[in-house]
Design an enzyme around this catalytic site. Structure first.
Site, PDB file in Angstrom:
ATOM      1  N   SER A 124     -13.148  -0.996   8.618  1.00  0.00           N
ATOM      2  CA  SER A 124     -12.972  -2.150   9.496  1.00  0.00           C
ATOM      3  C   SER A 124     -12.815  -1.691  10.940  1.00  0.00           C
ATOM      4  O   SER A 124     -12.286  -0.602  11.207  1.00  0.00           O
ATOM      5  CB  SER A 124     -11.706  -2.885   9.059  1.00  0.00           C
ATOM      6  OG  SER A 124     -11.309  -3.798  10.042  1.00  0.00           O
ATOM      7  N   TYR A 148      -2.369  -2.884   6.582  1.00  0.00           N
ATOM      8  CA  TYR A 148      -3.757  -3.038   6.133  1.00  0.00           C
ATOM      9  C   TYR A 148      -4.670  -2.065   6.879  1.00  0.00           C
ATOM     10  O   TYR A 148      -5.465  -1.335   6.278  1.00  0.00           O
ATOM     11  CB  TYR A 148      -4.239  -4.484   6.345  1.00  0.00           C
ATOM     12  CG  TYR A 148      -5.737  -4.619   6.233  1.00  0.00           C
ATOM     13  CD1 TYR A 148      -6.366  -4.470   5.004  1.00  0.00           C
ATOM     14  CD2 TYR A 148      -6.530  -4.862   7.367  1.00  0.00           C
ATOM     15  CE1 TYR A 148      -7.754  -4.562   4.901  1.00  0.00           C
ATOM     16  CE2 TYR A 148      -7.910  -4.949   7.267  1.00  0.00           C
ATOM     17  CZ  TYR A 148      -8.523  -4.807   6.037  1.00  0.00           C
ATOM     18  OH  TYR A 148      -9.887  -4.883   5.944  1.00  0.00           O
ATOM     19  N   LYS A 152      -7.084   1.373   5.609  1.00  0.00           N
ATOM     20  CA  LYS A 152      -8.505   1.649   5.888  1.00  0.00           C
ATOM     21  C   LYS A 152      -8.638   3.022   6.556  1.00  0.00           C
ATOM     22  O   LYS A 152      -9.511   3.815   6.208  1.00  0.00           O
ATOM     23  CB  LYS A 152      -9.105   0.554   6.782  1.00  0.00           C
ATOM     24  CG  LYS A 152      -9.225  -0.785   6.095  1.00  0.00           C
ATOM     25  CD  LYS A 152     -10.239  -0.731   4.972  1.00  0.00           C
ATOM     26  CE  LYS A 152     -10.207  -1.937   4.069  1.00  0.00           C
ATOM     27  NZ  LYS A 152     -10.981  -1.769   2.843  1.00  0.00           N
TER      28      LYS A 152
HETATM   29  P1  NAD Z   1     -12.488 -10.256  -0.740  1.00  0.00           P
HETATM   30  O1  NAD Z   1     -11.024 -10.342  -0.986  1.00  0.00           O
HETATM   31  O2  NAD Z   1     -13.304 -11.484  -0.817  1.00  0.00           O
HETATM   32  O3  NAD Z   1     -13.134  -9.161  -1.725  1.00  0.00           O
HETATM   33  C1  NAD Z   1     -12.409  -8.064  -2.220  1.00  0.00           C
HETATM   34  C2  NAD Z   1     -12.558  -8.093  -3.735  1.00  0.00           C
HETATM   35  O4  NAD Z   1     -11.865  -6.971  -4.309  1.00  0.00           O
HETATM   36  C3  NAD Z   1     -11.964  -9.343  -4.384  1.00  0.00           C
HETATM   37  O5  NAD Z   1     -12.926  -9.910  -5.231  1.00  0.00           O
HETATM   38  C4  NAD Z   1     -10.752  -8.838  -5.155  1.00  0.00           C
HETATM   39  O6  NAD Z   1     -10.520  -9.604  -6.313  1.00  0.00           O
HETATM   40  C5  NAD Z   1     -11.172  -7.411  -5.466  1.00  0.00           C
HETATM   41  N1  NAD Z   1     -10.085  -6.428  -5.672  1.00  0.00           N
HETATM   42  C6  NAD Z   1      -9.033  -6.148  -4.868  1.00  0.00           C
HETATM   43  N2  NAD Z   1      -8.315  -5.143  -5.378  1.00  0.00           N
HETATM   44  C7  NAD Z   1      -8.925  -4.745  -6.528  1.00  0.00           C
HETATM   45  C8  NAD Z   1      -8.676  -3.749  -7.486  1.00  0.00           C
HETATM   46  N3  NAD Z   1      -7.623  -2.916  -7.394  1.00  0.00           N
HETATM   47  N4  NAD Z   1      -9.517  -3.626  -8.551  1.00  0.00           N
HETATM   48  C9  NAD Z   1     -10.582  -4.451  -8.673  1.00  0.00           C
HETATM   49  N5  NAD Z   1     -10.878  -5.414  -7.796  1.00  0.00           N
HETATM   50  C10 NAD Z   1     -10.064  -5.563  -6.727  1.00  0.00           C
HETATM   51  O7  NAD Z   1     -12.683  -9.557   0.676  1.00  0.00           O
HETATM   52  P2  NAD Z   1     -14.004  -9.336   1.534  1.00  0.00           P
HETATM   53  O8  NAD Z   1     -13.866 -10.129   2.772  1.00  0.00           O
HETATM   54  O9  NAD Z   1     -15.211  -9.490   0.699  1.00  0.00           O
HETATM   55  O10 NAD Z   1     -13.811  -7.815   1.937  1.00  0.00           O
HETATM   56  C11 NAD Z   1     -14.412  -6.748   1.201  1.00  0.00           C
HETATM   57  C12 NAD Z   1     -13.942  -5.438   1.789  1.00  0.00           C
HETATM   58  O11 NAD Z   1     -14.285  -5.393   3.170  1.00  0.00           O
HETATM   59  C13 NAD Z   1     -12.430  -5.231   1.708  1.00  0.00           C
HETATM   60  O12 NAD Z   1     -12.166  -3.879   1.422  1.00  0.00           O
HETATM   61  C14 NAD Z   1     -11.977  -5.576   3.109  1.00  0.00           C
HETATM   62  O13 NAD Z   1     -10.784  -4.905   3.457  1.00  0.00           O
HETATM   63  C15 NAD Z   1     -13.147  -5.103   3.952  1.00  0.00           C
HETATM   64  N6  NAD Z   1     -13.259  -5.794   5.233  1.00  0.00           N
HETATM   65  C16 NAD Z   1     -13.294  -7.160   5.276  1.00  0.00           C
HETATM   66  C17 NAD Z   1     -13.375  -7.815   6.502  1.00  0.00           C
HETATM   67  C18 NAD Z   1     -13.391  -9.323   6.577  1.00  0.00           C
HETATM   68  O14 NAD Z   1     -13.112  -9.867   7.652  1.00  0.00           O
HETATM   69  N7  NAD Z   1     -13.710 -10.045   5.520  1.00  0.00           N
HETATM   70  C19 NAD Z   1     -13.408  -7.081   7.701  1.00  0.00           C
HETATM   71  C20 NAD Z   1     -13.394  -5.681   7.610  1.00  0.00           C
HETATM   72  C21 NAD Z   1     -13.304  -5.050   6.383  1.00  0.00           C
END
Ligand code: NAD
Ligand code: UDP
Length: 337
Positions: A124, A148, A152
């Site tokens: 991120s 958080y 990362k």
């Molecule tokens: P999201 O919460 O929709 O997706 C994450 C998924 O991981 C979920 O389906 C959740 O159920 C699953 N999960 C979490 N812990 C788990 C575990 N221990 N075992 C199995 N499944 C698990 O989030 P997103 O927005 O799709 O983000 C995806 C990734 O991108 C994340 O790592 C997030 O930190 C990163 N990210 C997101 C953003 C944003 O703004 N959405 C920005 C930067 C980085």
């Protein structure tokens, strides 16, 4: 070629599964559904006409994960699984460190045992220190302001150290800016639990009357209109960035880090105005106090991704606003029936 997608039922994961299938990859997904529903991947199957084997498991469960690797001939892993709410991470830091770090370490160990050597990791822009000048390049100073962000940062370090110790591995660390929008079909999109923290889902829920009004967090920042500036990127552009990263990882050893952003910053007021114009509606909003921890501006220099991944964000702000609204209208309660 089969790609294992952890967190595949989540917002970015599900859109990436769709992009991978469209590019001819096979996809296997794992998710514990702590922040998602299997319905997202059912819709991926509906849109693509292809099957996505989906395993309900926690990535920290080494035995369960091993069984998936034993069952499928996996070439590369995209690791999305993780907890992502900044405010919650301040309240429950151990949950964040345990989940995000242990899942990454377990995954690396299981991949090693299975002889899978390519990983794409969801990082991120939050790993960049607030002291950098804009636009942010990958060589910018790092430093975080919440648990958080540190998860990362630490996962990036863990993966980098691991790959240093393993001459034939490849890791691509992708630093996302602000993903928004939805698949243009209106069948897939972002489905946050409870009151959204992020701007775009708050806007769409306000537009459809679930929320009374949008409160803009501060208009006294040193930006052209006083509201904060961010680099919003369409989730389908982001998804396609992962396809480019897989192609890069297949050809290069070692660890490389890339920004996935558009390079253009929009203010909160720009977003409100664009959403109103594109969707022909009026969005109730007012200015409120600043939100603790927000920075005035954050946007990417995406040159490295353009040059080395041969990827660039193509969709416009208009697409982001239209697609987010289309999804919200078709699915006022997200994936819940
Ligand atoms: P999201 O919460 O929709 O997706 C994450 C998924 O991981 C979920 O389906 C959740 O159920 C699953 N999960 C979490 N812990 C788990 C575990 N221990 N075992 C199995 N499944 C698990 O989030 P997103 O927005 O799709 O983000 C995806 C990734 O991108 C994340 O790592 C997030 O930190 C990163 N990210 C997101 C953003 C944003 O703004 N959405 C920005 C930067 C980085
Ligand atoms: N924002 C806002 N009202 C909201 C939610 C967000 O004014 O209800 C602002 C927030 O202050 C930030 C921008 O919108 O300047 C993007 O916020 P988001 O939480 O989506 O992303 P991040 O702050 O993580 O970049």
């Amino acid at each position: 070629m089969t790609i294992l997608v952890t967190g595949g039922a989540g917002y970015i994961g599900s859109h990436t599964c769709l992009a991978l299938l469209e590019q001819g990859y096979d996809v296997v997904a794992v998710d514990n559904f702590c922040n998602s529903s299997p319905e997202s991947l059912r819709r991926v199957e509906e849109l693509t006409g292809k099957k996505v084997p989906l395993y309900e498991l926690d990535v920290r469960d080494e035995a369960a994960l091993k069984a998936v690797f034993a069952r499928h001939d996996i070439s590369c892993v995209i690791h999305f699984a993780g907890l992502k709410a900044v405010g919650e991470s301040v309240q429950l830091p151990l949950n964040y460190y345990e989940n995000n770090l242990l899942s990454t370490m377990t995954l690396l160990r299981v991949m090693d045992g299975a002889g899978v050597k390519n990983i794409i990791f969801s990082s991120s822009a939050t790993v960049y220190s607030t002291e950098n000048t804009m636009p942010l390049t990958e060589t910018g100073r790092l430093g975080c302001s919440n648990p958080y962000g540190w998860t990362k940062f630490m996962c990036e370090e863990i993966i980098t150290d691991w790959v240093k110790a393993k001459a034939d591995w490849s890791a691509v660390l992708l630093r996302y800016f602000n993903p928004v929008g939805a698949h243009p079909s209106g069948r897939m999109g972002e489905a946050p639990n409870g009151i959204p923290n992020n701007l775009m889902p708050f806007i769409t829920q306000t537009a459809c009357g679930v929320r009374k009004e949008l409160v803009i967090f501060g208009d006294d920042y040193p930006t052209p209109d006083g509201t904060c500036v961010r680099d919003y990127i369409h989730v389908m552009d982001l998804a396609e960035g992962h396809v480019a990263a897989i192609e890069y990882a297949a050809k290069h050893k070692g660890t490389e880090v890339f920004n996935l952003g558009t390079g253009t910053g929009y203010s909160v007021l720009d977003m409100v105005k664009a959403f109103e114009e594109v969707n022909h509606l009026s969005l109730p909003h007012r200015i409120g106090p600043r939100r603790a921890g927000d920075i005035a501006q954050c946007y990417a220099n995406p040159s490295k991704s353009r040059e080395l991944l041969h990827w660039t964000a193509k969709r416009t702000l208009k697409d982001m606003c239209a697609d987010a609204w289309h999804w919200q209208q078709q699915n006022p309660r997200g994936y819940d029936a």
